[in-house]
Write a protein that holds these residues in place. Structure first.
Motif, PDB file in Angstrom:
ATOM      1  N   ARG A 165      -4.479   7.506 -13.241  1.00  0.00           N
ATOM      2  CA  ARG A 165      -5.511   6.463 -13.216  1.00  0.00           C
ATOM      3  C   ARG A 165      -4.906   5.057 -13.153  1.00  0.00           C
ATOM      4  NH1 ARG A 165      -9.168   6.968 -18.225  1.00  0.00           N
ATOM      5  NH2 ARG A 165      -7.180   7.609 -19.182  1.00  0.00           N
ATOM      6  N   PHE A 166      -3.733   4.875 -13.741  1.00  0.00           N
ATOM      7  CA  PHE A 166      -3.134   3.539 -13.754  1.00  0.00           C
ATOM      8  C   PHE A 166      -2.709   3.087 -12.359  1.00  0.00           C
ATOM      9  CE2 PHE A 166       0.699   6.086 -13.872  1.00  0.00           C
ATOM     10  CZ  PHE A 166       1.638   5.341 -13.177  1.00  0.00           C
ATOM     11  N   VAL A 167      -2.533   4.046 -11.448  1.00  0.00           N
ATOM     12  CA  VAL A 167      -2.084   3.709 -10.097  1.00  0.00           C
ATOM     13  C   VAL A 167      -3.085   2.792  -9.395  1.00  0.00           C
ATOM     14  CG1 VAL A 167      -1.473   4.673  -7.848  1.00  0.00           C
ATOM     15  CG2 VAL A 167      -0.740   5.821  -9.927  1.00  0.00           C
ATOM     16  N   GLU A 168      -4.377   2.946  -9.729  1.00  0.00           N
ATOM     17  CA  GLU A 168      -5.402   2.123  -9.083  1.00  0.00           C
ATOM     18  C   GLU A 168      -5.269   0.649  -9.434  1.00  0.00           C
ATOM     19  OE1 GLU A 168      -8.665   4.204 -10.701  1.00  0.00           O
ATOM     20  OE2 GLU A 168      -8.761   5.711  -9.101  1.00  0.00           O
ATOM     21  N   GLY A 169      -4.558   0.335 -10.520  1.00  0.00           N
ATOM     22  CA  GLY A 169      -4.343  -1.061 -10.883  1.00  0.00           C
ATOM     23  C   GLY A 169      -3.008  -1.617 -10.426  1.00  0.00           C
ATOM     24  N   LEU A 170      -2.154  -0.750  -9.864  1.00  0.00           N
ATOM     25  CA  LEU A 170      -0.816  -1.192  -9.466  1.00  0.00           C
ATOM     26  C   LEU A 170      -0.798  -2.265  -8.381  1.00  0.00           C
ATOM     27  CD1 LEU A 170       1.544   1.921  -9.558  1.00  0.00           C
ATOM     28  CD2 LEU A 170       1.400  -0.003 -11.134  1.00  0.00           C
ATOM     29  N   PRO A 171      -1.741  -2.254  -7.416  1.00  0.00           N
ATOM     30  CA  PRO A 171      -1.690  -3.349  -6.427  1.00  0.00           C
ATOM     31  C   PRO A 171      -1.702  -4.731  -7.068  1.00  0.00           C
ATOM     32  CG  PRO A 171      -3.178  -1.627  -5.672  1.00  0.00           C
ATOM     33  CD  PRO A 171      -2.768  -1.249  -7.055  1.00  0.00           C
ATOM     34  N   THR A 172      -2.500  -4.903  -8.125  1.00  0.00           N
ATOM     35  CA  THR A 172      -2.519  -6.187  -8.829  1.00  0.00           C
ATOM     36  C   THR A 172      -1.171  -6.462  -9.481  1.00  0.00           C
ATOM     37  OG1 THR A 172      -4.886  -5.929  -9.272  1.00  0.00           O
ATOM     38  CG2 THR A 172      -3.688  -7.539 -10.605  1.00  0.00           C
ATOM     39  N   ALA A 173      -0.575  -5.416 -10.089  1.00  0.00           N
ATOM     40  CA  ALA A 173       0.709  -5.578 -10.762  1.00  0.00           C
ATOM     41  C   ALA A 173       1.803  -5.953  -9.778  1.00  0.00           C
ATOM     42  CB  ALA A 173       1.084  -4.282 -11.487  1.00  0.00           C
ATOM     43  N   ILE A 174       1.823  -5.313  -8.626  1.00  0.00           N
ATOM     44  CA  ILE A 174       2.868  -5.580  -7.635  1.00  0.00           C
ATOM     45  C   ILE A 174       2.678  -6.955  -6.998  1.00  0.00           C
ATOM     46  CG2 ILE A 174       3.834  -4.820  -5.428  1.00  0.00           C
ATOM     47  CD1 ILE A 174       3.131  -1.963  -6.246  1.00  0.00           C
ATOM     48  N   MET A 175       1.425  -7.343  -6.785  1.00  0.00           N
ATOM     49  CA  MET A 175       1.154  -8.605  -6.114  1.00  0.00           C
ATOM     50  C   MET A 175       1.350  -9.805  -7.037  1.00  0.00           C
ATOM     51  SD  MET A 175       0.370 -10.226  -3.399  1.00  0.00           S
ATOM     52  CE  MET A 175      -0.038  -8.866  -2.324  1.00  0.00           C
ATOM     53  N   ASP A 216       0.833  -1.210   0.000  1.00  0.00           N
ATOM     54  CA  ASP A 216       0.000   0.000   0.000  1.00  0.00           C
ATOM     55  C   ASP A 216       0.865   1.256   0.000  1.00  0.00           C
ATOM     56  OD1 ASP A 216      -2.327  -1.459   0.024  1.00  0.00           O
ATOM     57  OD2 ASP A 216      -2.470  -1.499   2.210  1.00  0.00           O
ATOM     58  N   MET A 217       1.963   1.232   0.748  1.00  0.00           N
ATOM     59  CA  MET A 217       2.844   2.391   0.795  1.00  0.00           C
ATOM     60  C   MET A 217       3.503   2.647  -0.562  1.00  0.00           C
ATOM     61  SD  MET A 217       4.729   2.326   4.528  1.00  0.00           S
ATOM     62  CE  MET A 217       5.095   0.586   4.632  1.00  0.00           C
ATOM     63  N   VAL A 218       3.887   1.577  -1.247  1.00  0.00           N
ATOM     64  CA  VAL A 218       4.506   1.731  -2.567  1.00  0.00           C
ATOM     65  C   VAL A 218       3.516   2.340  -3.556  1.00  0.00           C
ATOM     66  CG1 VAL A 218       5.435   0.468  -4.536  1.00  0.00           C
ATOM     67  CG2 VAL A 218       6.166  -0.129  -2.224  1.00  0.00           C
ATOM     68  N   VAL A 219       2.286   1.834  -3.560  1.00  0.00           N
ATOM     69  CA  VAL A 219       1.270   2.334  -4.486  1.00  0.00           C
ATOM     70  C   VAL A 219       0.953   3.801  -4.215  1.00  0.00           C
ATOM     71  CG1 VAL A 219      -1.155   2.134  -5.156  1.00  0.00           C
ATOM     72  CG2 VAL A 219       0.244   0.079  -4.910  1.00  0.00           C
ATOM     73  N   ASN A 220       0.790   4.138  -2.948  1.00  0.00           N
ATOM     74  CA  ASN A 220       0.493   5.528  -2.608  1.00  0.00           C
ATOM     75  C   ASN A 220       1.647   6.452  -2.991  1.00  0.00           C
ATOM     76  OD1 ASN A 220      -1.973   4.774  -1.533  1.00  0.00           O
ATOM     77  ND2 ASN A 220      -1.174   4.549   0.554  1.00  0.00           N
ATOM     78  N   GLY A 221       2.867   5.974  -2.825  1.00  0.00           N
ATOM     79  CA  GLY A 221       4.022   6.783  -3.190  1.00  0.00           C
ATOM     80  C   GLY A 221       4.097   7.026  -4.691  1.00  0.00           C
ATOM     81  N   VAL A 222       3.825   5.973  -5.481  1.00  0.00           N
ATOM     82  CA  VAL A 222       3.819   6.134  -6.938  1.00  0.00           C
ATOM     83  C   VAL A 222       2.737   7.109  -7.373  1.00  0.00           C
ATOM     84  CG1 VAL A 222       3.408   4.946  -9.135  1.00  0.00           C
ATOM     85  CG2 VAL A 222       4.802   3.850  -7.371  1.00  0.00           C
ATOM     86  N   GLY A 223       1.553   7.008  -6.760  1.00  0.00           N
ATOM     87  CA  GLY A 223       0.465   7.923  -7.098  1.00  0.00           C
ATOM     88  C   GLY A 223       0.818   9.368  -6.810  1.00  0.00           C
ATOM     89  N   TYR A 224       1.481   9.586  -5.702  1.00  0.00           N
ATOM     90  CA  TYR A 224       1.882  10.961  -5.348  1.00  0.00           C
ATOM     91  C   TYR A 224       2.879  11.515  -6.360  1.00  0.00           C
ATOM     92  CZ  TYR A 224       4.082  14.787  -2.803  1.00  0.00           C
ATOM     93  OH  TYR A 224       4.597  16.023  -2.455  1.00  0.00           O
ATOM     94  N   ILE A 225       3.859  10.694  -6.751  1.00  0.00           N
ATOM     95  CA  ILE A 225       4.883  11.155  -7.698  1.00  0.00           C
ATOM     96  C   ILE A 225       4.267  11.470  -9.059  1.00  0.00           C
ATOM     97  CG2 ILE A 225       6.949  10.438  -8.975  1.00  0.00           C
ATOM     98  CD1 ILE A 225       7.736   8.774  -6.512  1.00  0.00           C
ATOM     99  N   VAL A 226       3.386  10.584  -9.536  1.00  0.00           N
ATOM    100  CA  VAL A 226       2.738  10.807 -10.837  1.00  0.00           C
ATOM    101  C   VAL A 226       1.913  12.082 -10.819  1.00  0.00           C
ATOM    102  CG1 VAL A 226       1.021   9.901 -12.452  1.00  0.00           C
ATOM    103  CG2 VAL A 226       2.716   8.360 -11.439  1.00  0.00           C
ATOM    104  N   THR A 227       1.156  12.290  -9.763  1.00  0.00           N
ATOM    105  CA  THR A 227       0.325  13.501  -9.648  1.00  0.00           C
ATOM    106  C   THR A 227       1.190  14.748  -9.559  1.00  0.00           C
ATOM    107  OG1 THR A 227      -1.380  12.209  -8.505  1.00  0.00           O
ATOM    108  CG2 THR A 227      -1.505  14.603  -8.318  1.00  0.00           C
ATOM    109  N   PHE A 228       2.289  14.646  -8.835  1.00  0.00           N
ATOM    110  CA  PHE A 228       3.172  15.799  -8.654  1.00  0.00           C
ATOM    111  C   PHE A 228       3.723  16.279  -9.991  1.00  0.00           C
ATOM    112  CE2 PHE A 228       7.424  17.592  -7.973  1.00  0.00           C
ATOM    113  CZ  PHE A 228       7.139  18.604  -7.060  1.00  0.00           C
ATOM    114  N   PHE A 229       4.035  15.333 -10.883  1.00  0.00           N
ATOM    115  CA  PHE A 229       4.593  15.705 -12.185  1.00  0.00           C
ATOM    116  C   PHE A 229       3.520  15.898 -13.260  1.00  0.00           C
ATOM    117  CE2 PHE A 229       8.395  13.830 -10.223  1.00  0.00           C
ATOM    118  CZ  PHE A 229       9.340  14.798 -10.531  1.00  0.00           C
ATOM    119  N   GLY A 230       2.277  15.927 -12.847  1.00  0.00           N
ATOM    120  CA  GLY A 230       1.186  16.220 -13.768  1.00  0.00           C
ATOM    121  C   GLY A 230       0.786  15.084 -14.677  1.00  0.00           C
ATOM    122  N   GLY A 231       1.129  13.837 -14.333  1.00  0.00           N
ATOM    123  CA  GLY A 231       0.766  12.697 -15.156  1.00  0.00           C
ATOM    124  C   GLY A 231      -0.635  12.205 -14.871  1.00  0.00           C
ATOM    125  N   ASP A 232      -1.110  11.290 -15.681  1.00  0.00           N
ATOM    126  CA  ASP A 232      -2.431  10.689 -15.489  1.00  0.00           C
ATOM    127  C   ASP A 232      -2.305   9.569 -14.454  1.00  0.00           C
ATOM    128  OD1 ASP A 232      -4.852   9.436 -15.589  1.00  0.00           O
ATOM    129  OD2 ASP A 232      -4.971   9.344 -17.774  1.00  0.00           O
TER     130      ASP A 232
END
Length: 409
Positions: free
Chosen positions: A317-327, A299-315
């Motif tokens: 939406r893909f972050v919501e699927g990352l838990p499946t990718a990481i698991m 959960d911490m990894v996913v939240n961190g990726v979401g923060y970085i993507v948002t900070f740099f103005g990226g989309d």
């Protein structure tokens, strides 16, 4: 390499749990991690026991096939290709036949058959290993192809999407095939680059063109079928081929005047021994994965990726699927549960729901495959196998995200 990853999982889980317990006001975290240890320990035994019957049956059939000479004939199908990308395996060696059978079962989505064939392939290749506790180049490439294997019929994903109310459960069919093909190609190129294997050999290129041309034709045909037609046709084709193989093996043994019953029993005994020997390897890996998941690291990894993507103005939406990718590389059942949870929360036809489905079908459960196949031959030193497998997983994840934006964005 593998022992370092295993230790890092446990240490990271410990520090994350300590942080949450004493600073994050979550003292229940220690209990959750220890419950995960207990449940994963039980799961490792359940998996091994569940494999006993399947392994015993298929290794029994394989024993008959080998003595009847069918494995040698199967090996000729891919021998020109395999001998070039796995040059340390001699022509007409039994490993070529078992590798061919494993790859065929994986393509058809026949996991119950692919695992025994894969174990047999690892054992055959082990006879050529100069160091019995260390992976050979061929074994590493074989593992990479298994963890990133192309699966033509990801039926389970379609069924889960149908259960979650998807309007067209098979709309992820082509994106999944594109993503898993990208994973396989990346794993093949990276591993061959490390091993200094020439992939631009004329024979290799012709095989790759033929294989992916066939995949393309299958994609075009099945992409026009409805969900129920796709599921039924693929199931019929796969199981017909499997049943035909069993009958052909037994009849071939009978025609050569072999005692197929006694040969089957001899092979089945080996399956029982192999399944029991897997328990320590599964135990070690599943406990580490369970601790990592229960500690909240994912959960911490996913939240961190979401923060970085948002900070740099990226989309994001893909972050919501990352838990499946990481698991997915860590736990097949965990990734499946996260895919279902994503579809329940966002909707099966949402971008996140479709992305999670594509991610679920894009790669295999890497550490489970490594634990089973390395355990089957008692390997202790995996060399660079884990890095190549994870590189293929990473390529599959990137491809899944890209094609999901392409098809559904």
């Amino acid at each position: 390499m593998l022992h370092r990853i295993w230790l890092s999982f446990i240490v990271c889980a410990f520090f994350a749990t300590v942080w949450q317990g004493f600073i994050g006001d979550n003292p229940e975290g220690f209990q959750a991690v220890m419950q995960a240890v207990t449940s994963m320990a039980q799961l490792s035994v359940d998996i091994a026991i569940g494999l006993i019957g399947v392994l015993a049956f298929w290794l029994g059939i394989f024993e008959v096939a080998e003595k009847a000479g069918l494995i040698a004939k199967f090996s000729k199908v891919l021998a020109p290709l395999l001998c070039r990308i796995m040059p340390d395996i001699p022509r007409n060696h039994p490993a070529l036949g078992s590798i061919t059978m494993n790859m065929s079962a994986n393509v058809l989505g026949l996991d119950n058959a692919a695992t025994p064939f894969g174990i047999k392939a690892m054992q055959d290749m082990q006879t050529l290993a100069p160091k019995k506790d260390t992976l050979t180049n061929s074994q590493i490439l074989f593992l990479v192809m298994n963890t990133s294997s192309v699966t033509l019929f990801p039926i389970a994903v379609f069924l889960y999407r149908a259960e979650q109310g998807a309007a067209q459960p098979t709309d992820v069919f082509i994106p999944i095939l594109l993503a898993t093909s990208a994973s396989t190609l990346a794993g093949l190129f990276i591993t061959c680059l490390v091993q200094k294997v020439n992939l631009f050999n004329r024979v290799v290129v012709l095989y790759l063109v033929g294989i992916f041309g066939l995949l393309g034709a299958v994609i075009v045909y099945f992409s026009h079928l409805a969900a129920n037609e796709l599921a039924s046709q693929s199931a019929v084709v796969a199981n017909f081929l499997l049943f035909t193989f069993i009958v052909v093996v037994l009849v071939a043994g009978w025609r050569k005047h072999l005692n197929t019953y006694e040969l089957f029993i001899d092979g089945a005994k080996k399956g029982f021994d192999v399944a029991v020997s897997l328990i320590p390897f599964l135990l070690a890996m599943l406990i580490a994965i369970g601790m990592l998941r229960a500690s909240g690291i994912l959960d911490m990894v996913v939240n961190g990726v979401g923060y970085i993507v948002t900070f740099f103005g990226g989309d994001p939406r893909f972050v919501e699927g990352l838990p499946t990718a990481i698991m997915k590389p860590l736990s097949g059942s965990g990734a499946r549960a996260l895919m279902i949870e994503t579809m329940q929360h966002h909707g099966a036809d949402s971008f996140a729901g479709r992305l999670a489905s594509v991610l679920q079908g894009s790669t295999e459960t890497t550490f489970y495959v490594l634990a089973v196949y390395l355990g089957a031959v008692g390997i202790k030193h995996s060399r660079y196998a884990v890095a190549c497998c994870l590189a293929a997983d990473f390529a599959g994840i990137l491809a899944a995200i890209f094609v999901s934006y392409w098809f559904f964005g």
